[in-house]
Each structure stands twice: as structure tokens, then as C-alpha cells.
Design a protein around this motif. Structure first.
Motif, short mmCIF file in Angstrom:
data_model
loop_
_atom_site.label_atom_id
_atom_site.label_comp_id
_atom_site.label_asym_id
_atom_site.label_seq_id
_atom_site.Cartn_x
_atom_site.Cartn_y
_atom_site.Cartn_z
N VAL A 135 0.87 -1.18 0.00
CA VAL A 135 0.00 0.00 0.00
C VAL A 135 0.90 1.23 0.00
O VAL A 135 1.90 1.27 0.72
CB VAL A 135 -0.92 0.02 1.24
N HIS A 136 0.57 2.22 -0.82
CA HIS A 136 1.47 3.37 -0.93
C HIS A 136 0.73 4.69 -0.91
O HIS A 136 -0.43 4.79 -1.29
CB HIS A 136 2.31 3.27 -2.21
N ASP A 150 -1.51 5.78 5.65
CA ASP A 150 -1.36 4.95 6.84
C ASP A 150 -2.69 4.30 7.20
O ASP A 150 -2.75 3.12 7.54
CB ASP A 150 -0.84 5.78 8.02
N GLN A 151 -3.77 5.09 7.14
CA GLN A 151 -5.08 4.54 7.45
C GLN A 151 -5.49 3.50 6.40
O GLN A 151 -6.06 2.46 6.73
CB GLN A 151 -6.15 5.64 7.53
N ALA A 152 -5.18 3.79 5.15
CA ALA A 152 -5.50 2.84 4.08
C ALA A 152 -4.82 1.50 4.33
O ALA A 152 -5.44 0.43 4.20
CB ALA A 152 -5.08 3.40 2.72
N ALA A 153 -3.55 1.54 4.71
CA ALA A 153 -2.81 0.31 4.98
C ALA A 153 -3.39 -0.44 6.17
O ALA A 153 -3.48 -1.68 6.16
CB ALA A 153 -1.33 0.62 5.22
N MET A 154 -3.79 0.30 7.20
CA MET A 154 -4.40 -0.33 8.37
C MET A 154 -5.68 -1.06 7.98
O MET A 154 -5.92 -2.20 8.40
CB MET A 154 -4.71 0.73 9.43
N LEU A 213 3.44 -3.53 8.32
CA LEU A 213 4.76 -2.93 8.43
C LEU A 213 4.69 -1.53 7.82
O LEU A 213 4.30 -1.37 6.66
CB LEU A 213 5.81 -3.74 7.67
N LEU A 214 5.05 -0.51 8.61
CA LEU A 214 5.10 0.86 8.13
C LEU A 214 6.57 1.19 7.85
O LEU A 214 7.36 1.36 8.77
CB LEU A 214 4.52 1.82 9.17
N LEU A 215 6.92 1.26 6.57
CA LEU A 215 8.32 1.41 6.19
C LEU A 215 8.61 2.80 5.64
O LEU A 215 7.81 3.36 4.88
CB LEU A 215 8.70 0.35 5.14
N ALA A 247 0.96 4.04 13.95
CA ALA A 247 1.23 2.64 14.29
C ALA A 247 0.42 2.20 15.50
O ALA A 247 -0.11 1.08 15.53
CB ALA A 247 2.72 2.44 14.54
N LEU A 248 0.33 3.06 16.52
CA LEU A 248 -0.45 2.70 17.71
C LEU A 248 -1.93 2.56 17.37
O LEU A 248 -2.58 1.60 17.81
CB LEU A 248 -0.25 3.74 18.80
N THR A 249 -2.46 3.49 16.59
CA THR A 249 -3.86 3.40 16.16
C THR A 249 -4.11 2.09 15.42
O THR A 249 -5.10 1.40 15.66
CB THR A 249 -4.22 4.59 15.26
N ALA A 250 -3.18 1.74 14.53
CA ALA A 250 -3.32 0.49 13.77
C ALA A 250 -3.20 -0.72 14.67
O ALA A 250 -3.97 -1.69 14.54
CB ALA A 250 -2.26 0.44 12.67
#
Length: 263
Positions: free
Chosen positions: A40-41, A161-165, A176-178, A220-223
Motif C-alpha cells: 500500500v502506498h 497509513d489509514q488505508a494500509a491499516m 509494516l510501516l516502512l 502505528a499505535l492506532t493500527a
């Protein structure tokens, strides 16, 4: 190790680092032999460059890009077009089989507008997993841009970030948030391997984690709380296998850590 899908989020800045991008896709090819992978980008830098080239205003409120509906053809073109296809092209060069997608494809994510002050910016929740699971079952690599649509067909810009979650929720994956940082560092610039909400609050209060890293750790914490499993912050130059084996990066935990593990 779990065979759950690995959901990897990268920012569009990755395109500015060709060696890191090549390394990431080689690492994806390696891990894909044992686990499905979803990429996801976002694409903030590409959007910013296009806004400047078109002499269009670029404004943010609380870190979210204000997106007038009349800007969506350009933002959608940058994210779902240029950035998505550049990443797919790199995947092909690493002998992977990419499938370029947006959040609206296959009705995989349901989106709705946020507050009107943001314009065409939306929030997301899991939708139908069928298309994504079908692609993963064929050992293909979904490459998903953060462009969605509401139930009227209005295109919306979704925080990546929300989309990836949400994608990780949809497939029950490890997130993984890279980016270009190896993880969360302490006051002595040493890597912190495991953090929870309480330890993060202490790091915030002490001014150790600030600015862009605070944005990352908040996401990251929200996810982690939504997924009910740890979320990793790590470098896109690291081995994905090493991240999954907790040999590098920082894991943000949804539950309190034992006192002995506190930094």
C-alpha cells in the motif's frame, strides 16, 4: 512463522531512492515464497511536485492535505497513475507479478468524506475481501494506491497509513510501516525494539519522539489497537524477513508490555 499476509506501507518518497526501492522489491520477492504480500502506498512528494508544476495551492490541516474536488483529477493521476505504475514497474523488474489497484477496486474498502473543511478527503473501513484474496491466492502482488470513493462515486484522497491499516484488517495481515528510518530511537539515538501506549506517552512527554516520528508512532499505535496485534516501524532498506523476525525495527504493541521490557 505465521502465513498471514504481510501488508507493507511505503510513502511515495521511495521513488526518490532507487536503490532502496530495488532492495525492497527483492525482499518482497523473497518473503512472497512463504507468505502473501500486499503493498500500500502514498505519494506525497509526487503530489506536491505536480501541485507546484500546475501552480495549484497546497494546504494541510492537522497533517492532512486539503483536497478540493477540482484537484482530484491531478491527485488521483499522481497516486493511482504515476506512483502506482512506477512501483508496479519496479516489481516487474524483480520478477514479481504486480496488480495495480486503488482502494475502490472490487469494493474492497468503503470510504466516506471527512469534515468538509478537508474537501475530498475521506476515512476508510474494510469492505469486500474477495478480489484481494483472489489476487493473493495466485501469488500476485497487489500494489494499492490510497485513492478511494464514497457510495455516490465521489473520489476521495485517503491517508495512506489509514488505508494500509484497513487493508491489514481486511486480510488479517501483519502491518509494516516502512520509511527511510530504522525505527524509533531513544534519547541516546539507540533503537527501541518494543513500545506500547504508556511508553510512547513518556517518550512524547520527554521530547524524545517528536514531529514526523510522532506522526508515524501515532499511526502505528492506532493500527495496533485496531488490528489487536503489533505493528512494525522499520526501514525500507531492511530485510522484510528480519523485520518479521523482530531482528530490526520497532514494534508498537496494542497491550501493555511487562515492566521488564520498558525502555
Amino acid at each position: 512463522m505465521s502465513r498471514a499476509p504481510v501488508v507493507i506501507k511505503v510513502g511515495g518518497a521511495l521513488l526518490e531512492h532507487p536503490e532502496a526501492m530495488a532492495h525492497l522489491f527483492a525482499s518482497i520477492a523473497h518473503i512472497q515464497t512463504t507468505r502473501p504480500v500486499v503493498l500500500v502506498h502514498g505519494g506525497g512528494p509526487s503530489v506536491e511536485q505536480l501541485m507546484q508544476a500546475l501552480n495549484l495551492p497546497s494546504t494541510k490541516i492537522d497533517g492532512l492535505r486539503v483536497t478540493p474536488d477540482e484537484h482530484m483529477p491531478y491527485i488521483g493521476g499522481a497516486l493511482a497513475g504515476h506512483v502506482n505504475k512506477a512501483l508496479c514497474g519496479q516489481a516487474l523488474s524483480n520478477k514479481l507479478t504486480p496488480v495495480g489497484l486503488s482502494l475502490l477496486d472490487g469494493n474492497m474498502v468503503h470510504c466516506a468524506p471527512l469534515d468538509a473543511k478537508y474537501g475530498a478527503v475521506g476515512r476508510a473501513q474494510p469492505g469486500e475481501p474477495g478480489l484481494l484474496l483472489s489476487i493473493l491466492s495466485q501469488t500476485m502482488l497487489p500494489v494499492i494506491s490510497s485513492i478511494g470513493a464514497d457510495d455516490t462515486g465521489r473520489l476521495l484522497n485517503i491517508n495512506a497509513d489509514q488505508a494500509a491499516m484497513v487493508i491489514a484488517q481486511l486480510v488479517g495481515g501483519d502491518l509494516l510501516l516502512l520509511s527511510n528510518v530504522e525505527g524509533v530511537l531513544d534519547a541516546d539515538k539507540m533503537l527501541l525494539t518494543d513500545l506500547d501506549e504508556q511508553t510512547l506517552a513518556t517518550l512524547y512527554d520527554n521530547g524524545v519522539v517528536t514531529d514526523g516520528m510522532r506522526v508515524k508512532t501515532d499511526a502505528a499505535l492506532t493500527a495496533a489497537l485496531a488490528l489487536k496485534r503489533p505493528v512494525s516501524i522499520a526501514s525500507w532498506s531492511a530485510s522484510i524477513s528480519a523485520i518479521l523476525h523482530h531482528e530490526t525495527g520497532t514494534r508498537i504493541h496494542p497491550n501493555a508490555l511487562p515492566n521488564g521490557e520498558r525502555p
